[in-house]
Enzyme design. Structure first.
Site, PDB file in Angstrom:
ATOM      1  N   TRP A   1      40.318  46.980 -27.452  1.00 12.48           N
ATOM      2  CA  TRP A   1      40.339  48.590 -28.109  1.00 12.48           C
ATOM      3  C   TRP A   1      40.779  48.534 -29.644  1.00 12.48           C
ATOM      4  O   TRP A   1      40.154  49.174 -30.379  1.00 12.48           O
ATOM      5  CB  TRP A   1      41.097  49.509 -27.258  1.00 12.48           C
ATOM      6  CG  TRP A   1      40.548  49.742 -25.897  1.00 12.48           C
ATOM      7  CD1 TRP A   1      41.059  49.480 -24.725  1.00 12.48           C
ATOM      8  CD2 TRP A   1      39.380  50.553 -25.795  1.00 12.48           C
ATOM      9  NE1 TRP A   1      40.110  49.804 -23.944  1.00 12.48           N
ATOM     10  CE2 TRP A   1      38.981  50.652 -24.429  1.00 12.48           C
ATOM     11  CE3 TRP A   1      38.557  51.346 -26.653  1.00 12.48           C
ATOM     12  CZ2 TRP A   1      37.925  51.201 -23.985  1.00 12.48           C
ATOM     13  CZ3 TRP A   1      37.638  51.913 -26.222  1.00 12.48           C
ATOM     14  CH2 TRP A   1      37.256  51.942 -24.958  1.00 12.48           C
TER      15      TRP A   1
ATOM     16  N   LYS B   1      43.748  59.664 -18.920  1.00 10.47           N
ATOM     17  CA  LYS B   1      44.497  58.820 -18.253  1.00 10.47           C
ATOM     18  C   LYS B   1      45.894  59.426 -17.920  1.00 10.47           C
ATOM     19  O   LYS B   1      46.092  60.022 -16.644  1.00 10.47           O
ATOM     20  CB  LYS B   1      44.765  57.557 -19.009  1.00 10.47           C
ATOM     21  CG  LYS B   1      43.648  56.759 -19.499  1.00 10.47           C
ATOM     22  CD  LYS B   1      43.492  56.041 -20.341  1.00 10.47           C
ATOM     23  CE  LYS B   1      42.360  55.393 -21.223  1.00 10.47           C
ATOM     24  NZ  LYS B   1      41.374  54.612 -20.201  1.00 10.47           N
TER      25      LYS B   1
ATOM     26  N   ASP C   1      47.343  54.160 -30.885  1.00  8.06           N
ATOM     27  CA  ASP C   1      46.225  54.202 -29.822  1.00  8.06           C
ATOM     28  C   ASP C   1      47.011  54.248 -28.595  1.00  8.06           C
ATOM     29  O   ASP C   1      47.094  53.155 -28.112  1.00  8.06           O
ATOM     30  CB  ASP C   1      45.168  53.390 -30.331  1.00  8.06           C
ATOM     31  CG  ASP C   1      44.198  54.007 -28.920  1.00  8.06           C
ATOM     32  OD1 ASP C   1      44.673  54.673 -28.017  1.00  8.06           O
ATOM     33  OD2 ASP C   1      43.052  53.154 -28.833  1.00  8.06           O
TER      34      ASP C   1
HETATM   35  N1  PMP Z   1      41.805  53.249 -26.566  1.00  9.12           N
HETATM   36  C1  PMP Z   1      41.955  52.834 -25.606  1.00  9.12           C
HETATM   37  C2  PMP Z   1      43.307  52.266 -25.502  1.00  9.12           C
HETATM   38  C3  PMP Z   1      41.341  53.017 -24.458  1.00  9.12           C
HETATM   39  O1  PMP Z   1      41.629  52.786 -22.935  1.00  9.12           O
HETATM   40  C4  PMP Z   1      40.108  54.115 -24.462  1.00  9.12           C
HETATM   41  C5  PMP Z   1      39.174  54.365 -23.016  1.00  9.12           C
HETATM   42  N2  PMP Z   1      39.473  53.397 -22.270  1.00  9.12           N
HETATM   43  C6  PMP Z   1      39.730  54.401 -25.580  1.00  9.12           C
HETATM   44  C7  PMP Z   1      40.477  54.056 -26.708  1.00  9.12           C
HETATM   45  C8  PMP Z   1      38.552  55.141 -25.822  1.00  9.12           C
HETATM   46  O2  PMP Z   1      38.727  56.504 -25.336  1.00  9.12           O
HETATM   47  P1  PMP Z   1      37.508  57.283 -25.222  1.00  9.12           P
HETATM   48  O3  PMP Z   1      36.771  57.189 -24.270  1.00  9.12           O
HETATM   49  O4  PMP Z   1      38.384  58.945 -25.055  1.00  9.12           O
HETATM   50  O5  PMP Z   1      36.821  57.628 -26.585  1.00  9.12           O
END
Ligand code: PMP
Length: 361
Positions: free
Chosen positions: A102, A196, A172
């Site tokens: 991420w 989540k 994040d």
């Molecule tokens: N950052 C992290 C740490 C994540 O776990 C996720 C999704 N699993 C995201 C960003 C992306 O999130 P989204 O699908 O809401 O764009």
């Protein structure tokens, strides 16, 4: 009733009480004669729902008055672009800490707007740990420092909050928000995809210090400017009303159940017993993450032979334990044990793991 223990990394389990309340309110919210999803977002009823959700989140996280709370679309992924668009504020570099999948995505998006400086990376260690505070090479002239406190795929979590002095720290927190108390004042901005620990998919929550708003680069689209949403209470356009409503029910549920202090204690206990079961399995189950960087929320583990993976998943499902398959980039298993996954679910998983190991030596 046929409810399972859902170990999904996201969209993830929602507290049963929240689902039951939403069910009760589905056809007629509070005597309005309509479902929340049929309401005008500018009407009195919906405004009361939206405002209570924000007030409850502020109470839960002790968010100071000089921070705005925004309820935005585009998920956490859209924030990867909105951050450099809004927060570079005329500078050309920002610090990024690289701890896995991420943070990498955030970095590659930032490259479209600036030259991200990698303040630390644990790639050489296959992202199996968070960097120590002493490893961070922070630039005091950077526009901001971005990091991922919890890497959802790797199951790697920072055991500390980086100290960045006057440089705003951007986090994040998609997979760790609301899992325990944090000191919001240490951050310039916190953001998280909702799916989540917050509620259903379709929304990102952004908690941003007011002085960072209003500095978007020229040409930033209206919808991607924090100023737009801060000025309009996240109602510049039609927000994801139903997701926001369910998030509000989750916040109220958290408050009713002791807030983040109680949640943190339960989450720590849940994580500790699961890691203890893995480490105590005589090498049958393995978690590769350095002990001090292990996530409380996402617990990846492998079995002794990959051939056993399918059997494990199939039998676990029969036992009511679902969505344990690891991320496609990692393999093995991953148990996501967010707030809404009760401790009894972790106990059931541990009992199943012990039994499975005995039957499949
Ligand atoms: N950052 C992290 C740490 C994540 O776990 C996720 C999704 N699993 C995201 C960003 C992306 O999130 P989204 O699908 O809401 O764009």
């Amino acid at each position: 009733m046929g409810r399972v223990y859902n170990f999904s990394a996201g969209p993830a389990a929602i507290p049963l009480e929240v689902l039951e309340q939403a069910q009760r309110e589905m056809l007629d919210w509070n005597g309005s004669g309509m479902s929340v999803m049929e309401m005008s977002h500018r009407g009195k009823d919906y405004m009361s729902i939206a405002e209570k959700a924000e007030a409850d989140l502020r109470a839960l996280m002790a968010i100071p008055a000089n921070y705005k709370v925004l309820f935005l679309q585009g998920g956490a992924s859209q924030q990867f672009a909105m951050i450099p668009m809004n927060l570079l504020a005329g500078k050309t570099s920002a610090d990024y800490i690289n701890t896995g999948a991420w943070s990498k995505k955030a970095i590659s998006e930032a490259k479209k707007f600036c030259t991200p400086t990698i303040a630390a990376t644990t790639e050489a260690d296959k992202f199996m740990r968070a960097p120590a505070a002493a490893e961070l090479k922070l630039d005091p002239g950077a526009a901001y420092v971005h990091y991922t406190p919890n890497e959802t795929i790797g199951g790697v979590e920072f055991p500390y909050v980086p100290a960045t002095g006057d440089v705003p720290l951007i986090a994040d927190m998609s997979s760790t928000i609301l899992s325990r108390p944090i000191d919001v004042t240490k951050f310039g901005m916190i953001y998280a995809g909702a799916q989540k620990n917050i509620g259903p998919a379709g929304m990102a929550v952004v908690i941003i210090r007011e002085d960072l708003i209003g500095k978007a680069a020229a040409g930033t689209p209206t919808m991607l400017d924090y100023q737009t949403h801060a000025a309009e209470g996240s109602m510049y356009n039609t927000p994801p009303t139903y997701t926001w409503y369910i998030a509000g029910l989750v916040f109220a549920w958290l408050l009713k159940n002791g807030g983040l202090t109680a949640m943190g204690a339960t989450n720590e206990r849940k994580a500790k017993k699961l890691y203890a079961a893995i480490d105590g399995s005589g090498g049958y189950y393995k978690n590769p993450v350095e002990v001090g960087s292990r996530s409380w929320m996402n617990v990846p583990f492998t079995l002794p032979k990959p051939e056993l993976d399918e059997v494990f998943i199939k039998e676990a499902k029969k036992a009511g334990l679902v969505t344990l398959k690891g991320h496609r980039s990692v393999g093995g298993m991953r148990a996501s044990i967010y707030n809404a996954l009760p401790e009894s679910g972790v106990d059931a998983l541990i009992a199943f793991m012990k039994d499975f190991a005995q039957r499949n030596p």
